[in-house]
Design an enzyme around this catalytic site. Structure first.
Site, short mmCIF file in Angstrom:
data_model
loop_
_atom_site.label_atom_id
_atom_site.label_comp_id
_atom_site.label_asym_id
_atom_site.label_seq_id
_atom_site.Cartn_x
_atom_site.Cartn_y
_atom_site.Cartn_z
N LYS A 293 -3.29 -11.21 7.64
CA LYS A 293 -4.24 -11.28 6.49
C LYS A 293 -4.63 -12.75 6.45
CE LYS A 293 -2.60 -8.21 3.05
NZ LYS A 293 -3.80 -7.49 2.87
N ARG A 367 -0.09 3.13 2.88
CA ARG A 367 -0.12 4.86 3.11
C ARG A 367 0.84 5.40 3.99
NH1 ARG A 367 -6.38 3.84 4.89
NH2 ARG A 367 -5.89 1.94 3.64
N1 BES Z 1 -1.73 -4.08 -0.18
C1 BES Z 1 -2.97 -4.24 0.14
C2 BES Z 1 -4.04 -4.01 -0.80
C3 BES Z 1 -4.27 -4.74 -1.72
C4 BES Z 1 -5.26 -5.75 -1.74
C5 BES Z 1 -3.22 -4.99 -3.12
C6 BES Z 1 -5.60 -6.65 -3.02
C7 BES Z 1 -3.73 -6.12 -3.99
C8 BES Z 1 -4.78 -6.70 -3.99
C9 BES Z 1 -2.99 -3.11 1.25
O1 BES Z 1 -1.87 -3.05 1.76
C10 BES Z 1 -4.06 -3.69 2.16
O2 BES Z 1 -3.95 -4.40 2.97
N2 BES Z 1 -5.17 -2.57 2.29
C11 BES Z 1 -5.99 -2.92 3.37
C12 BES Z 1 -6.52 -1.65 3.94
C13 BES Z 1 -7.48 -1.74 5.15
C14 BES Z 1 -6.93 -2.52 6.32
C15 BES Z 1 -7.86 -0.47 5.46
C16 BES Z 1 -7.30 -3.35 2.63
O3 BES Z 1 -7.69 -3.05 1.62
O4 BES Z 1 -8.07 -4.44 3.08
MN MN Z 2 -1.51 -4.18 3.79
#
Ligand code: BES
Ligand code: MN
Ligand code: ZN
Length: 514
Positions: A293, A367
């Protein structure tokens, strides 16, 4: 701990640093009714005067603090706007009590009396008492746990509830106790979500769960890596690979007959016995892994275990409230980090269910861990599933920080859940999950891919992925990524972890099966 007293004395005779109550609004004017009309008279029309001057309107969000109101034993009178009477819901009581607590706390007071009056006809007095207690305990939550300088705000330590019928003393006391159990549980979830990842690793989270289980008499099983490998939890373990911190899987068991130390934790559910399983995402830190990230805001990813904290908290309250059916919680715990051992985009993993998964993006880790956790919950005998997860940024895009997203494979089951949410003043918005989206998660090399094709419907794609592992078990998926953390303080809540879904899950589990 908050001291709560009930008083059946007339409001004007209550000796307290502050007497708080609310005022409805009609046509831009405050409704100076019942005891407020009495106060106004004794005070020579002062409230009426303030109303004419526009300082007191009864509009929602407005507050007015009067010192030394004539005819009142209380040193202060706090009037909170409650908006239109027709729109007033019992859940508003929680907010008003919390608003009073935060308003007075900020002015250095630690005690007050809350006057419950002019309640909507359908509101039971015990429910009103419960909501008020919850509001104050939730407002008392303090997120700045690691500040060394002396806290300038002391919490509210004593609350007096006034205006409720003396004839119902026994049920009122039960309402106070329920409020305490439920709000303490919600604050427990907030405490865990607030912890930085260096102070709440998967191992430490499991230890907190064990302590809690011992305290309230829940069965607990903490699975370490060898057992996870034995169960072939390839999706969960793939995420855990990147971290030096070993993963844990926590299983909590509530049985209505009580759980005695030494008894088997799971046991075989009797034929036809309903078992509700609460599955919570427990990523104690989500860096994204190799699909790392951006740095900005990454510190927030300490609360990527909020779903797991929610399920722990719900079980803690349920152990005390003792509903009729068996309930388990399953929380897969790991960090999601990049390292020389971490899984990489394009890797193919095999989940416990046997399905193969192409990992397109290692940041879609929630997931993966949930796939194996729901499979295990079903193996333990779950007949009904609810999962809660800070799963996607896409749900934040869709619903902002107002509603959490709710997905299901069984509309009736979700309807019962949404009714519970309404009853306790939480908000979930139904999201689509039909087969027309199914192509999104098909892989060219494996059974599934862990991200959708294209940029759309991200929250639905994640839910569809989990759906592949729940079979025909009635299931609800809650995406709480946008609601587990309050970015701004509310008059009744500090900013920080919210404890979303704890109250709804408790209410839902108590009424399960609906
Ligand atoms: N933990 C994150 C989602 C999240 C985003 C939680 C903002 C709290 C606040 C999750 O694991 C994630 O990174 N999701 C990705 C999925 C994508 C790579 C398909 C996302 O939402 O960007
Ligand atoms: Mn994630
Ligand atoms: Zn995550």
């Amino acid at each position: 701990m908050l001291d709560v007293q009930l008083t059946f004395d007339a409001p004007e005779t209550i000796p307290t640093p502050a007497l708080a109550t609310w005022v409805f609004e009609a046509d831009g004017k405050p409704l100076l009714e019942d005891v407020l009309a009495g106060f106004d008279k004794k005070a020579g029309g002062r409230l009426k005067e303030l109303a004419d001057a526009g300082e007191l309107t009864g509009k929602s969000g407005q507050s007015l603090l009067l010192h030394d109101a004539p005819g009142l034993k209380a040193r202060r009178l706090l009037l909170l706007g409650a908006g239109k009477r027709e729109k007033f819901a019992p859940a508003d009581l929680r907010k008003l009590a919390g608003t009073a607590a935060r308003f007075l706390k900020a002015r250095g007071l630690t005690e007050f009396a809350f006057l419950l009056r002019s309640l909507p006809a359908a509101t039971a007095a015990a429910d009103a008492a419960q909501a008020a207690v919850e509001g104050v305990i939730l407002a008392n939550f303090e997120p700045a746990t690691y500040q060394t300088s002396k806290k300038d705000q002391k919490p509210i330590s004593a609350l007096t509830l006034a205006g409720l019928p003396a004839a119902e003393q026994k049920t009122l006391e039960a309402g106070v106790t329920r409020g305490r159990v439920i709000a303490d549980a919600q604050n427990f979830a907030r405490e865990l979500s607030n912890e930085p990842s260096n102070r709440l690793t998967p191992r430490l989270f499991a230890e907190r769960a064990s302590e809690m289980a011992r305290e309230v008499g829940l069965g607990i099983d903490v699975l370490e890596e060898d057992r996870l490998r034995g169960l072939k939890m390839g999706a969960f373990l793939a995420v855990a690979r990147g971290s030096e911190e070993p993963p844990r899987l926590v299983v909590l068991t509530y049985a209505p007959s009580g759980w005695k130390p030494g008894a088997p934790v799971h046991g075989e559910p009797a034929q036809g016995e309903p078992v509700l399983a609460l599955v919570g995402k427990g990523i104690t830190f989500d860096s994204g892994g190799i699909s790392i990230k951006p740095g900005e805001g990454m510190e927030k990813m300490k609360y990527d275990m909020a779903g797991g904290a929610t399920m722990l908290a719900a079980l803690r309250a349920l152990a005390r409230l003792r509903p009729k059916h068996k309930i388990i919680a399953v929380v897969p715990l790991t960090e999601n980090l990049p390292s020389g051992r971490a899984q990489k985009p394009g890797d193919v993993q095999r989940a416990m269910s046997g399905k193969s998964i192409e990992v397109i993006n290692t940041d879609a880790e929630g997931r993966l861990v949930l796939a194996d956790a729901v499979t295990y919950a079903r193996q333990l005998g779950a007949t009904h599933l609810v999962d809660a997860a800070t799963l996607t940024g896409a749900i934040v895009v869709a619903l902002g920080h107002v509603h959490a997203g709710a997905f299901t494979n069984n509309q009736e089951f979700l309807d019962a859940f949404l009714a519970s949410a309404r009853a306790v003043g939480e908000s979930f918005w139904p999201m689509p999950l039909d087969d027309d989206y199914a192509d999104n998660i098909k892989s060219d090399i494996a059974d599934l891919r862990n991200t959708g094709k294209g940029r759309g419907a991200g929250a639905t794609n994640a839910a569809l992925f989990i759906k592949e592992f729940v079979g025909d078990t009635p299931w609800i998926h809650l995406d709480i990524a946008g609601t587990a953390w309050l970015e701004e303080a509310k008059p009744w809540m500090p900013k920080g972890p919210s404890g979303i879904a704890v109250r709804t899950l408790i209410h839902f589990a108590e009424n399960f099966p609906a």
